[in-house]
Write an enzyme that holds these catalytic residues in place. Structure first.
Site, PDB file in Angstrom:
ATOM      1  N   GLN A  18      40.827  30.804  -0.934  1.00  0.00           N
ATOM      2  CA  GLN A  18      41.940  30.311  -1.759  1.00  0.00           C
ATOM      3  C   GLN A  18      42.882  29.435  -0.927  1.00  0.00           C
ATOM      4  O   GLN A  18      43.297  28.359  -1.376  1.00  0.00           O
ATOM      5  CB  GLN A  18      42.712  31.491  -2.373  1.00  0.00           C
ATOM      6  CG  GLN A  18      43.725  31.047  -3.423  1.00  0.00           C
ATOM      7  CD  GLN A  18      44.718  32.134  -3.809  1.00  0.00           C
ATOM      8  OE1 GLN A  18      44.747  33.218  -3.234  1.00  0.00           O
ATOM      9  NE2 GLN A  18      45.561  31.827  -4.782  1.00  0.00           N
ATOM     10  N   TYR A 139      43.859  47.312   4.856  1.00  0.00           N
ATOM     11  CA  TYR A 139      44.161  45.872   4.931  1.00  0.00           C
ATOM     12  C   TYR A 139      45.521  45.645   5.604  1.00  0.00           C
ATOM     13  O   TYR A 139      45.644  44.837   6.525  1.00  0.00           O
ATOM     14  CB  TYR A 139      44.150  45.289   3.513  1.00  0.00           C
ATOM     15  CG  TYR A 139      44.637  43.868   3.403  1.00  0.00           C
ATOM     16  CD1 TYR A 139      43.897  42.813   3.935  1.00  0.00           C
ATOM     17  CD2 TYR A 139      45.835  43.565   2.743  1.00  0.00           C
ATOM     18  CE1 TYR A 139      44.345  41.498   3.819  1.00  0.00           C
ATOM     19  CE2 TYR A 139      46.285  42.265   2.620  1.00  0.00           C
ATOM     20  CZ  TYR A 139      45.535  41.233   3.169  1.00  0.00           C
ATOM     21  OH  TYR A 139      45.971  39.929   3.049  1.00  0.00           O
ATOM     22  N   LYS A 143      46.682  43.862   9.342  1.00  0.00           N
ATOM     23  CA  LYS A 143      47.673  42.786   9.485  1.00  0.00           C
ATOM     24  C   LYS A 143      48.755  43.173  10.500  1.00  0.00           C
ATOM     25  O   LYS A 143      49.265  42.315  11.217  1.00  0.00           O
ATOM     26  CB  LYS A 143      48.295  42.453   8.122  1.00  0.00           C
ATOM     27  CG  LYS A 143      47.308  41.841   7.147  1.00  0.00           C
ATOM     28  CD  LYS A 143      46.793  40.515   7.661  1.00  0.00           C
ATOM     29  CE  LYS A 143      45.750  39.882   6.773  1.00  0.00           C
ATOM     30  NZ  LYS A 143      45.188  38.641   7.338  1.00  0.00           N
TER      31      LYS A 143
HETATM   32  P1  NAD Z   1      39.864  34.338   0.545  1.00  0.00           P
HETATM   33  O1  NAD Z   1      39.229  35.660   0.346  1.00  0.00           O
HETATM   34  O2  NAD Z   1      40.086  33.466  -0.618  1.00  0.00           O
HETATM   35  O3  NAD Z   1      39.071  33.518   1.645  1.00  0.00           O
HETATM   36  C1  NAD Z   1      38.570  34.119   2.810  1.00  0.00           C
HETATM   37  C2  NAD Z   1      37.350  33.326   3.249  1.00  0.00           C
HETATM   38  O4  NAD Z   1      36.825  33.981   4.409  1.00  0.00           O
HETATM   39  C3  NAD Z   1      36.247  33.295   2.206  1.00  0.00           C
HETATM   40  O5  NAD Z   1      35.890  31.958   1.905  1.00  0.00           O
HETATM   41  C4  NAD Z   1      35.088  34.047   2.852  1.00  0.00           C
HETATM   42  O6  NAD Z   1      33.824  33.500   2.546  1.00  0.00           O
HETATM   43  C5  NAD Z   1      35.421  33.891   4.326  1.00  0.00           C
HETATM   44  N1  NAD Z   1      34.841  34.951   5.166  1.00  0.00           N
HETATM   45  C6  NAD Z   1      34.687  36.250   4.881  1.00  0.00           C
HETATM   46  N2  NAD Z   1      34.084  36.874   5.894  1.00  0.00           N
HETATM   47  C7  NAD Z   1      33.862  35.953   6.851  1.00  0.00           C
HETATM   48  C8  NAD Z   1      33.266  35.972   8.135  1.00  0.00           C
HETATM   49  N3  NAD Z   1      32.760  37.115   8.647  1.00  0.00           N
HETATM   50  N4  NAD Z   1      33.212  34.845   8.866  1.00  0.00           N
HETATM   51  C9  NAD Z   1      33.704  33.680   8.345  1.00  0.00           C
HETATM   52  N5  NAD Z   1      34.248  33.583   7.120  1.00  0.00           N
HETATM   53  C10 NAD Z   1      34.335  34.709   6.383  1.00  0.00           C
HETATM   54  O7  NAD Z   1      41.261  34.616   1.310  1.00  0.00           O
HETATM   55  P2  NAD Z   1      42.578  33.717   1.306  1.00  0.00           P
HETATM   56  O8  NAD Z   1      43.370  34.112   0.118  1.00  0.00           O
HETATM   57  O9  NAD Z   1      42.239  32.304   1.526  1.00  0.00           O
HETATM   58  O10 NAD Z   1      43.300  34.338   2.573  1.00  0.00           O
HETATM   59  C11 NAD Z   1      43.222  33.782   3.864  1.00  0.00           C
HETATM   60  C12 NAD Z   1      44.103  34.600   4.786  1.00  0.00           C
HETATM   61  O11 NAD Z   1      45.430  34.664   4.266  1.00  0.00           O
HETATM   62  C13 NAD Z   1      43.648  36.047   4.967  1.00  0.00           C
HETATM   63  O12 NAD Z   1      43.948  36.458   6.278  1.00  0.00           O
HETATM   64  C14 NAD Z   1      44.540  36.802   4.006  1.00  0.00           C
HETATM   65  O13 NAD Z   1      44.724  38.128   4.408  1.00  0.00           O
HETATM   66  C15 NAD Z   1      45.829  36.023   4.122  1.00  0.00           C
HETATM   67  N6  NAD Z   1      46.704  36.188   2.961  1.00  0.00           N
HETATM   68  C16 NAD Z   1      46.352  35.674   1.742  1.00  0.00           C
HETATM   69  C17 NAD Z   1      47.205  35.872   0.667  1.00  0.00           C
HETATM   70  C18 NAD Z   1      46.867  35.344  -0.693  1.00  0.00           C
HETATM   71  O14 NAD Z   1      47.565  35.675  -1.671  1.00  0.00           O
HETATM   72  N7  NAD Z   1      45.841  34.509  -0.834  1.00  0.00           N
HETATM   73  C19 NAD Z   1      48.399  36.582   0.826  1.00  0.00           C
HETATM   74  C20 NAD Z   1      48.698  37.114   2.062  1.00  0.00           C
HETATM   75  C21 NAD Z   1      47.858  36.889   3.134  1.00  0.00           C
HETATM   76  C1  AKB Z   2      46.382  40.696  -1.504  1.00  0.00           C
HETATM   77  O1  AKB Z   2      46.840  40.985  -2.618  1.00  0.00           O
HETATM   78  O2  AKB Z   2      45.584  41.395  -0.871  1.00  0.00           O
HETATM   79  C2  AKB Z   2      46.882  39.418  -0.862  1.00  0.00           C
HETATM   80  C3  AKB Z   2      48.037  39.734   0.015  1.00  0.00           C
HETATM   81  C4  AKB Z   2      49.386  39.846  -0.575  1.00  0.00           C
HETATM   82  O3  AKB Z   2      47.874  39.917   1.188  1.00  0.00           O
HETATM   83  N1  AKB Z   2      47.190  38.479  -1.878  1.00  0.00           N
END
Ligand code: NAD
Ligand code: AKB
Length: 306
Positions: A18, A139, A143
């Protein structure tokens, strides 16, 4: 430790997710298309395969591509992670350690996201930057470890405690806050959404444009300007209940209905704060969000209709 601003090539892990979908676009605009190497465990055009569990492969890529800056987005999110806690720990902690090792060996700077999931039920409902971090989810624990590594790894490593992110270009990746993305797709396609958390659930959220801008702004700040909070800055976007989100969507789609059928994700949501106190990010690097709830809804509906 590298104290300079970037001048080389950029690696993004988890680039098809995402955030990665939009961050790669923004970084390519900033540094040029060729300077940004997008990688993921999944296959897609313009994206190389890289599994973050493969320590040697990461290092080889960093050396061969002369990477000086890494955005490490590969991770499992809360809902998927709690279903498979061991895998979540492996990918989120061991994967991060592998990336840190490559960054350290090659003097690269690192951005690694944290999350509002670092907070636990003992945190005030408006979460301060500095407060005990006692998350209930695996999770969240991964973090907290990531933030600690930012302080102790000896490299220039930075992060943001992202709130739930709302965007239309890529689907949400298995988190608790996914309802705030799914609701738009369901509203437009079916006129109805069954939400997996209660109507009064209130969480910190942010539009993706704000999150991408925050990420790039943070990475542009000289290292010396940042404090011990650099591994996970609180940043606020806007906070709203699902009920408020529904009513804002109904401004565009008056016949839209939402029912509520809470599942296990309700527990994760209840353990997180309602709001974020971001005074430290404001002071250290001038953070300011642009999108409130109604503006997010306007953007989401307009873009998804296209
Ligand atoms: P996502 O799940 O959309 O994307 C994660 C990507 O990592 C996926 O495309 C997946 O294929 C890839 N992946 C999984 N395992 C893997 C591996 N072993 N090697 C390489 N790639 C791998 O997640 P996101 O929403 O893009 O989040 C990215 C980061 O931001 C994460 O650390 C997440 O914890 C953090 N985050 C996201 C949000 C949110 O709302 N999207 C909020 C807080 C924190
Ligand atoms: C989740 O809901 O796991 C993420 C985050 C807030 O880290 N969007």
């Amino acid at each position: 430790m590298s104290m300079d601003l970037p001048s080389g090539r950029v690696l993004v892990t988890g680039a098809l997710g995402q955030i990665g979908t939009e961050l790669v676009e923004a970084l390519r605009k900033k540094h040029g298309h060729e300077a940004v190497i997008a990688t993921d465990i999944r296959k897609a055009e313009g994206c190389q395969i890289l599994n973050v569990m493969e320590k040697e492969e990461i290092n080889t890529l960093v050396v061969e591509e002369q990477i000086t800056e890494i955005y490490h987005l590969a991770a499992l999110l809360s809902a998927t992670g709690e279903k498979n806690p061991e895998l979540c720990w492996d990918i989120n902690v061991t994967g991060l350690e592998n990336v840190i090792a490559a960054a350290k060996e090659n003097n690269a700077r690192l951005f690694s996201p944290s999350s509002i999931a670092v907070f636990g039920p003992d945190c005030p409902k408006r979460a301060p930057q500095i407060t005990p971090l006692n998350p209930t989810t695996v999770y969240g624990k991964t973090k907290v470890v990531g933030e600690k590594l930012a302080r102790t790894s000896g490299i220039d490593m930075r992060g943001i405690r992202y709130p739930g992110l709302i965007s239309y270009k890529a689907p949400a990746g298995g988190g608790t806050t996914d309802y705030a993305v799914e609701i738009f797709h369901n509203a437009l396609e079916n006129g109805h959404y069954e939400c997996f958390v209660r109507e009064d659930t209130k969480l910190p959220m942010m539009y993706m444009d704000d999150a991408i801008r925050a990420t790039i702004e943070l990475m542009d700040i000289p290292f010396e300007q940042l404090s011990e909070s650099r591994g996970g800055y609180n940043i606020s976007g806007c906070s709203f209940t699902v009920g408020e989100l529904v009513r804002s969507i109904q401004r565009h789609l008056p016949d839209f209905t939402c029912t509520f059928n809470p599942d296990i994700r309700q527990q994760y949501a209840d353990s997180w704060p309602d709001e974020i106190e971001d005074d430290i990010a404001v002071k250290e690097w001038g953070w300011k969000p642009k999108f409130n709830l109604d503006r997010i809804v306007d953007e989401m509906i307009t873009n998804l209709k296209k």
